[in-house]
Write a protein that holds these residues in place. Structure first.
Motif, PDB file in Angstrom:
ATOM      1  N   UNK A   1       0.628 -12.154  -8.515  1.00  0.00           N
ATOM      2  CA  UNK A   1       2.060 -12.308  -8.789  1.00  0.00           C
ATOM      3  C   UNK A   1       2.345 -13.792  -8.977  1.00  0.00           C
ATOM      4  N   UNK A   2       3.333 -14.076  -9.789  1.00  0.00           N
ATOM      5  CA  UNK A   2       3.745 -15.464 -10.019  1.00  0.00           C
ATOM      6  C   UNK A   2       3.816 -16.276  -8.723  1.00  0.00           C
ATOM      7  N   UNK A   3       4.373 -15.675  -7.667  1.00  0.00           N
ATOM      8  CA  UNK A   3       4.618 -16.412  -6.422  1.00  0.00           C
ATOM      9  C   UNK A   3       3.342 -16.669  -5.629  1.00  0.00           C
ATOM     10  N   UNK A   4       2.214 -16.088  -6.060  1.00  0.00           N
ATOM     11  CA  UNK A   4       0.933 -16.429  -5.434  1.00  0.00           C
ATOM     12  C   UNK A   4       0.418 -17.771  -5.922  1.00  0.00           C
ATOM     13  N   UNK A   5       0.941 -18.242  -7.039  1.00  0.00           N
ATOM     14  CA  UNK A   5       0.299 -19.324  -7.782  1.00  0.00           C
ATOM     15  C   UNK A   5       1.037 -20.646  -7.614  1.00  0.00           C
ATOM     16  N   UNK A   6       0.247 -21.724  -7.537  1.00  0.00           N
ATOM     17  CA  UNK A   6       0.885 -23.046  -7.575  1.00  0.00           C
ATOM     18  C   UNK A   6       1.133 -23.399  -9.045  1.00  0.00           C
ATOM     19  N   UNK A   7       1.868 -24.478  -9.305  1.00  0.00           N
ATOM     20  CA  UNK A   7       2.263 -24.760 -10.695  1.00  0.00           C
ATOM     21  C   UNK A   7       1.079 -24.813 -11.669  1.00  0.00           C
ATOM     22  N   UNK A   8      -0.040 -25.398 -11.251  1.00  0.00           N
ATOM     23  CA  UNK A   8      -1.184 -25.504 -12.177  1.00  0.00           C
ATOM     24  C   UNK A   8      -1.774 -24.121 -12.460  1.00  0.00           C
ATOM     25  N   UNK A   9      -1.940 -23.315 -11.417  1.00  0.00           N
ATOM     26  CA  UNK A   9      -2.505 -21.971 -11.600  1.00  0.00           C
ATOM     27  C   UNK A   9      -1.571 -21.079 -12.412  1.00  0.00           C
ATOM     28  N   UNK A  10      -0.304 -21.326 -12.266  1.00  0.00           N
ATOM     29  CA  UNK A  10       0.705 -20.564 -12.990  1.00  0.00           C
ATOM     30  C   UNK A  10       0.560 -20.807 -14.500  1.00  0.00           C
ATOM     31  N   UNK A  11       0.386 -22.083 -14.836  1.00  0.00           N
ATOM     32  CA  UNK A  11       0.216 -22.411 -16.262  1.00  0.00           C
ATOM     33  C   UNK A  11      -1.092 -21.840 -16.783  1.00  0.00           C
ATOM     34  N   UNK A  12      -2.123 -21.919 -15.951  1.00  0.00           N
ATOM     35  CA  UNK A  12      -3.416 -21.362 -16.369  1.00  0.00           C
ATOM     36  C   UNK A  12      -3.287 -19.849 -16.588  1.00  0.00           C
ATOM     37  N   UNK A  13      -2.570 -19.185 -15.699  1.00  0.00           N
ATOM     38  CA  UNK A  13      -2.437 -17.732 -15.816  1.00  0.00           C
ATOM     39  C   UNK A  13      -1.684 -17.362 -17.092  1.00  0.00           C
TER      40      UNK A  13
END
Ligand code: SAH
Length: 368
Positions: A19-31
């Motif tokens: 889920x989006x909220x599992x991810x930090x900003x960098x991982x979010x962009x990668x996802x």
């Protein structure tokens, strides 16, 4: 940190989808990149989720329909309310919610004249087995994911903003005092703390000063938390100053003794500059004797120092099937006076949510 003993490991249950909220900003962009979208879509999505507190893609009209469909996989519904109950004239609201695998957990939103607080769960059930706590009786079902924790806060913040407590309110406080032992789910809880406290669009922007993590006293994890650079408040569930009784009231005391727990609390206060809170559920004829109040005051003064600690007395909330009860008012008053006489600040917690089994230690995820 030394590895926690196996007893703290959750049984293997279905891990919730990413889920989006599992991810930090960098991982979010990668996802988002993995989904074939440019990284600015990650920031747009985060602004909706953390800034506008919405997970409803249909309202995100600045995103083209095709993009919304692609992003849907980052917002799986993880925390689905199945029952809402209110009491205290609408100022206390309990939500029973289910996870993607049917797991049940609970959150409680409380409104006060000067603040709004949500009490969140960090695990479904709890493995710590404290005999006076309803959650402790059912054992541990599983750890909650970072996003499952964050989404409890996101939904509570949206509800408060939309007037669930009577008039629109800003969620200012988050306490990890619902179901579970937060420091036994360490990595996910710390990631959730970052999502909760980072400013939007990276997080929900709640001040770390308004966030409290409550623990039975897992000493290595307390030291690790002190080094995270997250100035959240630590609450330690002590419940008695002597090892003999604490071995039964808080069974993890068999692993880390009162003196070790208080030393860790002192180190936490020194490292973070935050005053630690000592939780003490006052139980009639069990831990409410004057000598225990005196011993508590003396130990805290000697081991932590009067400026770095305060005691939060919780009148016991009786749980089904238990013979234990709260102490009489005059016993409670004397207990408070004796702790204060040692120079230690001591206050009594209000008993919100009793009628809807939403008070401290009453969360047990009963079926709807
Ligand atoms: N596992 C964490 C969070 C638990 S709930 C911890 O133990 O700190 C937060 C507080 O409620 C803890 O201090 C817990 O001991 C207390 N509590 C549990 N059952 C209670 C009850 N029946 N009455 C009053 N307080 C209770």
């Amino acid at each position: 940190m030394t590895a926690l003993p196996l007893v703290f490991d959750a049984p293997k249950r279905a891990i919730p989808p990413r889920h989006l909220a599992d991810l930090d900003p960098a991982d979010r962009r990668a996802a988002v990149g993995e989904l074939g979208l440019p990284s600015f879509r990650a920031d747009q999505l985060a602004r909706h989720y953390f800034g506008r507190l919405t997970a409803d893609l249909d309202t995100m009209t600045d995103l083209p329909a095709g993009v919304r469909d692609t992003l849907r996989t980052l917002l799986p519904p993880l925390v689905t309310p199945v029952l809402e109950q209110a009491c205290d004239g609408g100022a206390t609201r309990k939500t029973l919610w289910k996870g993607h695998d049917g797991t049940r957990a609970e959150s409680v939103l409380m409104g006060y004249p000067d603040r709004a607080t949500v009490c969140v769960s960090s695990q479904a059930g709890c493995g710590m087995a404290c005999p006076f706590c309803a959650t402790g009786q059912g054992g541990l079902q599983r750890n909650l994911s970072t996003a499952e924790i964050v989404d409890q806060v996101r939904q509570a913040a949206a509800a408060a903003r939309d007037g669930a407590l009577g008039s629109p309110a800003r969620l200012s406080n988050v306490v990890f005092m619902g179901m579970g032992e937060p420091l036994a789910n360490y990595k996910r809880v710390v990631a959730a703390l970052r999502r909760i406290t980072e400013p939007a669009p990276d997080g929900l922007g709640i001040s770390a000063r308004g966030v409290t993590v409550s623990t039975v006293g897992l000493v290595p994890a307390i030291d690790k938390l002190a080094a995270e650079g997250l100035p959240v408040t630590l609450a330690v569930s002590l419940h008695t100053p002597d090892d003999e009784l604490r071995d039964t009231l808080v069974p993890v005391n068999n692993r880390w003794k009162v003196s070790e727990v208080l030393a860790a609390a002192r180190r936490y206060a020194q490292a973070t500059g935050r005053r630690v809170s000592i939780e003490y559920a006052l139980i009639r004829d069990v831990n409410d004797q004057p000598w225990r109040a005196d011993l508590l005051g003396t130990l805290l003064r000697q081991q932590i120092g009067t400026k770095r600690v305060h005691v939060n007395l919780i009148p016991l909330n009786p749980t089904p099937g238990s013979e234990w009860d709260a102490s009489p008012r005059r016993v409670q008053d004397e207990f408070v006076a004796r702790v204060q006489a040692a120079g230690i600040a001591c206050t009594v917690r209000d008993t919100r949510g009793r009628e809807i089994a939403a008070a401290c230690g009453q969360l047990a995820a009963s079926e709807a």
